[in-house]
Design a protein around this motif. Structure first.
Motif, PDB file in Angstrom:
ATOM      1  N   GLY A  56      -1.087   3.762   6.842  1.00 21.24           N
ATOM      2  CA  GLY A  56       0.216   4.321   6.489  1.00 21.24           C
ATOM      3  C   GLY A  56       0.077   5.693   5.866  1.00 21.24           C
ATOM      4  N   PRO A  57       1.185   6.237   5.369  1.00 25.48           N
ATOM      5  CA  PRO A  57       1.152   7.571   4.771  1.00 25.48           C
ATOM      6  C   PRO A  57       0.117   7.642   3.648  1.00 25.48           C
ATOM      7  N   GLN A  58      -0.548   8.794   3.583  1.00 23.80           N
ATOM      8  CA  GLN A  58      -1.680   8.934   2.673  1.00 23.80           C
ATOM      9  C   GLN A  58      -1.334   8.628   1.217  1.00 23.80           C
ATOM     10  N   HIS A  59      -0.141   9.049   0.750  1.00 21.75           N
ATOM     11  CA  HIS A  59       0.151   8.829  -0.667  1.00 21.75           C
ATOM     12  C   HIS A  59       0.317   7.344  -0.981  1.00 21.75           C
ATOM     13  N   LEU A  60       0.788   6.564  -0.011  1.00 20.69           N
ATOM     14  CA  LEU A  60       0.876   5.113  -0.215  1.00 20.69           C
ATOM     15  C   LEU A  60      -0.529   4.493  -0.211  1.00 20.69           C
ATOM     16  N   ILE A  61      -1.342   4.912   0.742  1.00 17.34           N
ATOM     17  CA  ILE A  61      -2.714   4.370   0.836  1.00 17.34           C
ATOM     18  C   ILE A  61      -3.485   4.696  -0.444  1.00 17.34           C
ATOM     19  N   LYS A  62      -3.293   5.901  -0.952  1.00 17.69           N
ATOM     20  CA  LYS A  62      -3.996   6.313  -2.193  1.00 17.69           C
ATOM     21  C   LYS A  62      -3.559   5.432  -3.353  1.00 17.69           C
ATOM     22  N   ALA A  63      -2.251   5.150  -3.433  1.00 17.03           N
ATOM     23  CA  ALA A  63      -1.733   4.317  -4.531  1.00 17.03           C
ATOM     24  C   ALA A  63      -2.307   2.905  -4.424  1.00 17.03           C
ATOM     25  N   MET A  64      -2.332   2.374  -3.202  1.00 20.24           N
ATOM     26  CA  MET A  64      -2.876   1.028  -3.003  1.00 20.24           C
ATOM     27  C   MET A  64      -4.364   1.001  -3.352  1.00 20.24           C
ATOM     28  N   THR A  65      -5.051   2.086  -3.054  1.00 12.31           N
ATOM     29  CA  THR A  65      -6.487   2.173  -3.350  1.00 12.31           C
ATOM     30  C   THR A  65      -6.725   2.191  -4.860  1.00 12.31           C
TER      31      THR A  65
END
Ligand code: GLU
Length: 383
Positions: free
Chosen positions: A247-256
């Motif tokens: 998904g969008p990078q900012h969502l992936i970063k938050a999940m990470t």
């Protein structure tokens, strides 16, 4: 001493609980046929098991990056380019401990208290639990058995309010096996896009479609879609616990960020093996094709048999579940499931937690022999 209110409100997963119960009875020597969990009875493909052994021999046993190894994320990106018509960057991919954890990360990253999440019912039991533990409210949109459990997009549109944060799309569906036609997927994506809602496309059963065709939502709405997929079902790797989100990078970063605080990342050996499964995609596709052949035969036998016994069961088009109307056994699906367990020694999951009153879910990820035996036993209960 008191536990938190939050955890007091979390129900046990009924798919997991009923499967545990069936296995416990088996351990006690009861001849139970477990049609509970969606767990393939096949061994994983040989090349994937070899890759796991290889990873041990090479000492690839250390922590991986919290978001998953670069090699696996690169293979996941390549898979989506190959199958789904979009090419994510590896930075738009997260690997988690099963699709379940990826979904949980997403709920935590997206839902604020009071937010609403629209989910098509019957739905998989863990969506409501994960939404509620994140402080959100589940808003069900009911798909009807007579429509093959395919929802009417107008009902989805009507459920949107100013509090709606996301729509969860799961086709092929667990528990119904419905595969939504392209125009239904497109219409639901359009609702999410027009209203600026997040779309969670739970594509876990993508490879297990027998009739109709799978439609990827992500290319239609890349900026608002999180695609969730994994190795468990199609590659028979349930216990290896590898799922992923794109998904969008900012969502992936938050999940990470969350995952880094919770697990430090998924199992290293299983990540290496899953990368091999995706990299050697021709060999893996041959394995999936063999499994599919078996599932179709099992599905046809089960669904024809259940309908023949007067338990109305729509023909599922994908995944490996069938939903049978058991009101002929008992108006209460919980009691019907108990009767099937006690009198027929066939374990199923009652529809209660799937928001499917009057139905039970049967998994046909079990041998044809078991399915035939189960039908004989169920016949004794219904006649
Ligand atoms: N997803 C499978 C099922 O629905 C496994 C159990 C679970 O994760 O809920 O049976």
């Amino acid at each position: 001493m008191k536990l938190s209110n939050r955890i007091e409100n979390v129900r046990a997963s009924s798919t997991v609980a009923f499967n545990t119960k069936a296995n416990e009875l088996k351990r006690q020597g009861v001849d139970v046929i477990a049609m509970t969990a969606g767990e393939p009875d096949f061994q994983p493909p040989q090349h994937v098991m070899d890759a796991a052994r290889d990873a041990i021999d090479k000492g690839l046993t250390k922590y991986t990056p919290a978001e998953g190894t670069f090699a696996l994320r690169e293979q996941i990106a390549a898979k989506h380019a190959r199958d789904n018509g979009f090419t994510p960057d590896p930075s738009e991919v997260i690997v988690g401990t099963g699709g379940k954890q990826v979904l949980y990360n997403a709920m935590q990253a997206l839902i604020d208290p009071g937010d609403e999440a629209i989910v098509i019912a019957p739905y998989w039991v863990s969506y409501p639990a994960q939404i509620e533990v994140s402080g959100g409210t589940l808003v069900p949109v009911h798909a009807r058995a007579e429509d093959g459990f395919v929802p009417d997009p107008a009902d989805v549109a009507a459920a949107v309010t100013s509090k709606t944060k996301m729509i969860i799309l799961n086709s092929p569906s667990n528990p119904t096996g419905a595969v939504y036609p392209r125009e239904v997927v497109e219409a639901i994506v359009k609702i999410a896009r027009d209203r600026g809602l997040w779309l969670i496309a739970d594509d876990l059963y993508e490879y297990l479609v027998y009739d109709g065709a799978f439609t990827s939502a992500a290319p239609l709405y890349p900026e608002g879609t999180l695609t969730v997929n994994g190795a468990s079902k199609a590659f028979a790797l349930t216990g290896w616990r590898i799922g992923w989100g794109v998904g969008p990078q900012h969502l992936i970063k938050a999940m990470t960020r969350l995952q880094g605080q919770v697990t430090s990342g998924a199992n290293a050996l299983a990540q290496h093996a899953t990368a091999a499964a995706l990299e050697q995609h021709d060999a893996t596709a041959a394995f999936v094709a063999e499994c599919k052949k078996a599932y179709v035969e099992r599905r046809d036998t089960l669904v024809t048999g259940l309908n023949g016994l007067g338990l109305k069961t729509p023909m599922p088009q994908g995944a490996f579940y069938a939903m049978a109307d058991v009101t002929g056994i008992d108006a209460d699906e919980g009691k019907a499931a108990l009767k099937l367990l006690e009198e027929a020694n066939v374990a199923v999951v009652p529809g209660t937690d799937f928001a499917a009153p009057g139905f039970v879910r049967l998994s046909y990820a079990t041998s044809l022999e078991n399915i035939e035996k189960a039908l004989e036993r169920i016949a004794r209960v219904v006649t």
